[in-house]
Enzyme design. Structure first.
Site, PDB file in Angstrom:
ATOM      1  N   TYR A  64       0.857  -1.191   0.000  1.00 41.97           N
ATOM      2  CA  TYR A  64       0.000   0.000   0.000  1.00 41.97           C
ATOM      3  C   TYR A  64       0.882   1.226   0.000  1.00 41.97           C
ATOM      4  O   TYR A  64       1.873   1.280   0.745  1.00 41.97           O
ATOM      5  CB  TYR A  64      -0.910   0.016   1.232  1.00 41.97           C
ATOM      6  CG  TYR A  64      -2.357  -0.128   0.820  1.00 41.97           C
ATOM      7  CD1 TYR A  64      -2.971   0.878   0.070  1.00 41.97           C
ATOM      8  CD2 TYR A  64      -3.092  -1.258   1.137  1.00 41.97           C
ATOM      9  CE1 TYR A  64      -4.283   0.746  -0.345  1.00 41.97           C
ATOM     10  CE2 TYR A  64      -4.410  -1.398   0.718  1.00 41.97           C
ATOM     11  CZ  TYR A  64      -4.998  -0.388  -0.019  1.00 41.97           C
ATOM     12  OH  TYR A  64      -6.290  -0.521  -0.444  1.00 41.97           O
ATOM     13  N   GLU A  66      -0.519   4.784  -0.449  1.00 44.49           N
ATOM     14  CA  GLU A  66      -1.336   5.986  -0.589  1.00 44.49           C
ATOM     15  C   GLU A  66      -0.489   7.216  -0.265  1.00 44.49           C
ATOM     16  O   GLU A  66       0.318   7.183   0.670  1.00 44.49           O
ATOM     17  CB  GLU A  66      -2.500   5.894   0.393  1.00 44.49           C
ATOM     18  CG  GLU A  66      -3.759   6.548  -0.099  1.00 44.49           C
ATOM     19  CD  GLU A  66      -4.890   6.263   0.864  1.00 44.49           C
ATOM     20  OE1 GLU A  66      -5.211   7.179   1.615  1.00 44.49           O
ATOM     21  OE2 GLU A  66      -5.414   5.132   0.857  1.00 44.49           O
ATOM     22  N   ASP A 241      -6.617  15.063 -23.821  1.00 43.17           N
ATOM     23  CA  ASP A 241      -6.578  13.631 -23.515  1.00 43.17           C
ATOM     24  C   ASP A 241      -5.869  12.957 -24.692  1.00 43.17           C
ATOM     25  O   ASP A 241      -6.458  12.744 -25.743  1.00 43.17           O
ATOM     26  CB  ASP A 241      -8.020  13.132 -23.359  1.00 43.17           C
ATOM     27  CG  ASP A 241      -8.098  11.629 -23.091  1.00 43.17           C
ATOM     28  OD1 ASP A 241      -7.058  10.947 -23.185  1.00 43.17           O
ATOM     29  OD2 ASP A 241      -9.205  11.152 -22.800  1.00 43.17           O
ATOM     30  N   THR A 270      -3.351   7.348 -21.494  1.00 44.99           N
ATOM     31  CA  THR A 270      -3.140   5.975 -21.078  1.00 44.99           C
ATOM     32  C   THR A 270      -1.656   5.698 -21.299  1.00 44.99           C
ATOM     33  O   THR A 270      -0.967   6.458 -21.978  1.00 44.99           O
ATOM     34  CB  THR A 270      -3.930   4.976 -21.950  1.00 44.99           C
ATOM     35  OG1 THR A 270      -3.468   5.106 -23.306  1.00 44.99           O
ATOM     36  CG2 THR A 270      -5.418   5.227 -21.894  1.00 44.99           C
ATOM     37  N   LYS A 273      -1.526   2.240 -24.937  1.00 44.35           N
ATOM     38  CA  LYS A 273      -1.933   2.271 -26.347  1.00 44.35           C
ATOM     39  C   LYS A 273      -0.680   2.516 -27.196  1.00 44.35           C
ATOM     40  O   LYS A 273       0.235   1.711 -27.117  1.00 44.35           O
ATOM     41  CB  LYS A 273      -3.037   3.299 -26.534  1.00 44.35           C
ATOM     42  CG  LYS A 273      -4.300   2.932 -25.724  1.00 44.35           C
ATOM     43  CD  LYS A 273      -5.476   3.866 -25.940  1.00 44.35           C
ATOM     44  CE  LYS A 273      -6.667   3.449 -25.089  1.00 44.35           C
ATOM     45  NZ  LYS A 273      -7.791   4.389 -25.206  1.00 44.35           N
ATOM     46  N   ARG A 279      -0.764  -1.484 -18.860  1.00 44.61           N
ATOM     47  CA  ARG A 279      -2.124  -0.955 -18.784  1.00 44.61           C
ATOM     48  C   ARG A 279      -2.190   0.070 -17.646  1.00 44.61           C
ATOM     49  O   ARG A 279      -1.983  -0.284 -16.491  1.00 44.61           O
ATOM     50  CB  ARG A 279      -3.042  -2.147 -18.490  1.00 44.61           C
ATOM     51  CG  ARG A 279      -4.492  -1.957 -18.666  1.00 44.61           C
ATOM     52  CD  ARG A 279      -5.149  -3.281 -19.010  1.00 44.61           C
ATOM     53  NE  ARG A 279      -4.856  -3.573 -20.401  1.00 44.61           N
ATOM     54  CZ  ARG A 279      -5.490  -2.987 -21.424  1.00 44.61           C
ATOM     55  NH1 ARG A 279      -6.490  -2.163 -21.198  1.00 44.61           N
ATOM     56  NH2 ARG A 279      -5.161  -3.255 -22.661  1.00 44.61           N
TER      57      ARG A 279
HETATM   58  C1  LIG Z   1      -8.851   4.649 -24.308  1.00 46.69           C
HETATM   59  C2  LIG Z   1      -9.213   6.024 -23.933  1.00 46.69           C
HETATM   60  C3  LIG Z   1      -9.496   6.352 -22.601  1.00 46.69           C
HETATM   61  C4  LIG Z   1      -9.692   5.311 -21.536  1.00 46.69           C
HETATM   62  O1  LIG Z   1      -8.610   4.558 -21.200  1.00 46.69           O
HETATM   63  P1  LIG Z   1      -8.793   3.322 -20.181  1.00 46.69           P
HETATM   64  O2  LIG Z   1      -7.385   2.970 -19.859  1.00 46.69           O
HETATM   65  O3  LIG Z   1      -9.516   2.278 -20.933  1.00 46.69           O
HETATM   66  O4  LIG Z   1      -9.535   3.799 -18.991  1.00 46.69           O
HETATM   67  C5  LIG Z   1      -9.714   7.676 -22.293  1.00 46.69           C
HETATM   68  N1  LIG Z   1      -9.670   8.631 -23.223  1.00 46.69           N
HETATM   69  C6  LIG Z   1      -9.436   8.352 -24.530  1.00 46.69           C
HETATM   70  C7  LIG Z   1      -9.411   9.462 -25.522  1.00 46.69           C
HETATM   71  C8  LIG Z   1      -9.195   7.027 -24.915  1.00 46.69           C
HETATM   72  O5  LIG Z   1      -8.997   6.758 -26.212  1.00 46.69           O
END
Ligand SMILES: *Cc1c(COP(=O)(O)O)cnc(C)c1O
Length: 478
Positions: A64, A66, A241, A270, A273, A279
């Site tokens: 943990y 936090e 994002d 993320t 990707k 992940r």
């Molecule tokens: C994939 C994605 C997310 C979410 O990601 P997770 O790891 O699945 O929670 C958020 N914003 C955009 C633009 C994405 O393409």
């Protein structure tokens, strides 16, 4: 790295797991076999390195932690501090950011951290101040009521879902749609591109607290300098994002006006990707929002995952190496080769092409819905996903589009020649598939007819295409 070390590591791990629950060991082995066999064109997926994968399976998972580096609510976090600080340092250096918060467990979590940080920084609410000061237990009923009312009044302007935006940018199926009064900007119906004048107009009318840029299915670059000017003109916080395209930012394919980091107040992503890490999620920001961002746990996040933060440090170290820039450029070259191959064969693409890692095919030209096309391709060994196109007549469930992306196949080593061959396979399947009918004889949006011989032949060609590019060539489980 010797082939032997990686094979031995994974084999030994499976042996240990097999002794407890053999079905899990078998499923892990089967997953590798399946991934090796499939022509994976899912734009949001990739293959993390063996080093990144191995970093996640250890005793960091037991801890943990936090709090933040050096300020923990638990004792004995010195080693977690080491890996969290390293991950944050690599992130800052890689993206040129002042502050990096590497605790979010996913992209959605990273967005929640950012939303709360912006609200806490911008909204004048005594109740929120108390909540942020960690005196949540001191909040009265009236405080909570005021808090909900004040926060519920806040506005967000983001990209519409059918133009490629994400659920977390203020849409109903996600908490962001309940937290914010949301309005969205779309794309120009004739070009499919973002019309910045329209975004500016929407911002002037709506006066959002937050302007969000970023997407999951828009095949073009976004000019973040212009978006920042629009945000500034109405006093909005500009959030980007970059979940999908972080790898292209890290690899310096997106620079200048197209690099979000120097232009946005806050950037979320993320890590799994195009960035090709474990992940997880991450937030980058300037000094103004850093304190609020660091309160992500426990404000909106559960306890940090130290094993994943360690893996983020490894993956980000990989992304700082010069070969990652080559990789990022090849992702885009491959997407363009795939788009060209499809266009030459008569496919219709949203915006007519791509300048990032993804291509959106409008399959209505083949007389199919996205759902029919997705299934027919899957029958033929080609893994994609259906996706709405702008103003989609078939809605978000059946859709009219197929989204394909190149980060995963590029990691395997496929290049322009193989992309053209992939375009041929996709075109073959889509042009040989016809829409089916329901039991009552009416046209179906789900049923389709594809000669199994065609599916089998394409599946074989897809396997042949992958054969020279083994996935995880250093890992032999046999
Ligand atoms: C994939 C994605 C997310 C979410 O990601 P997770 O790891 O699945 O929670 C958020 N914003 C955009 C633009 C994405 O393409």
């Amino acid at each position: 790295m010797s082939r032997n070390a990686e094979s031995t590591a994974f084999r030994s791990a499976l042996e240990v797991i097999r002794a407890v629950e053999p079905r899990v060991a078998d499923a892990i082995g089967a997953e590798l076999a399946d991934q090796r066999e499939s022509l994976k064109l899912i734009a949001s997926e990739n293959y993390a390195s063996p080093a990144t994968l191995l970093t996640m399976g250890n005793w960091f998972s037991d801890k943990y932690a936090e709090g933040t580096v050096g300020r923990r609510f638990y004792a004995g976090c010195q080693n977690v501090d080491t890996v969290e600080a390293l991950a944050a340092e690599h992130a800052r250096e890689l993206f040129g950011a002042t502050h990096a918060y590497v605790q979010p467990h996913s992209g959605i979590d990273a967005n929640l951290v950012a939303f709360w940080a912006i609200l806490a920084d911008r909204v004048e609410s005594p109740a929120l101040r108390k909540a942020q000061a960690r005196h949540v237990n001191d909040l009265t009923e009236a405080d909570w009521f005021a808090l909900r009312r004040e926060l519920g009044d806040q506005r967000m302007l983001g990209m519409s879902l059918d133009a490629g935006g994400h659920l977390t940018h203020g849409f109903r199926p996600n908490i962001s749609g309940k937290m914010f009064d949301q309005r969205s900007y779309g794309t120009d119906p004739s070009t499919g591109l973002i019309d910045y004048d329209r975004v500016a107009e929407a911002a002037r009318e709506f006066r959002p607290l937050i302007l969000v840029a970023g997407y999951s299915a828009y095949p073009r670059k976004v000019n973040f300098r212009i978006m920042r000017e629009i945000a500034d003109s109405v006093g909005a916080t500009f959030m980007v994002d970059m979940a999908h395209f972080a790898g292209l930012v890290a690899g310096k394919v997106f620079t200048g006006d197209f690099d979000p980091v120097p232009h946005a107040h806050i950037v979320t992503t993320t890590t799994h990707k195009s960035l090709r890490g474990p992940r997880g999620g991450m937030v980058l920001c300037g000094p103004e929002l850093a304190d609020q961002v660091d309160r992500g746990c426990p404000m909106v996040l559960g306890g940090p995952l130290p094993h994943v933060m360690a893996a983020k440090a490894v993956a980000l170290a990989e992304a700082r190496r010069p070969d990652f820039a080559d990789y990022a450029q090849r992702i885009v070259d491959n997407a363009q080769a795939l788009a060209d191959g499809l266009l030459r064969r008569g496919a219709t693409l949203v915006t007519g092409g791509t300048d990032n890692h993804l291509v959106l095919i409008d399959v209505s030209g083949y007389g199919l819905t996205g759902r029919q096309a997705e299934q027919a391709l899957l029958d033929s060994g080609i893994v994609t996903n259906r996706n709405a196109v702008p103003q989609d007549p078939n809605g978000a469930w059946y859709t009219s589009g197929i989204r394909i992306g190149t980060p995963a196949l590029t990691t395997r080593g496929l290049g322009a020649t193989e992309m053209d061959a992939t375009a041929e396979l996709i075109h073959t399947v889509l042009s040989q598939t016809t829409a089916g009918t329901g039991p009552d004889g009416a046209a179906s949006k789900a049923k389709y007819v594809l000669d199994p011989a065609v599916a089998e032949q394409v599946g074989k060609q897809a396997a042949d295409l992958l054969a020279p590019f083994p996935l995880y060539p250093t890992v032999d489980l046999a």
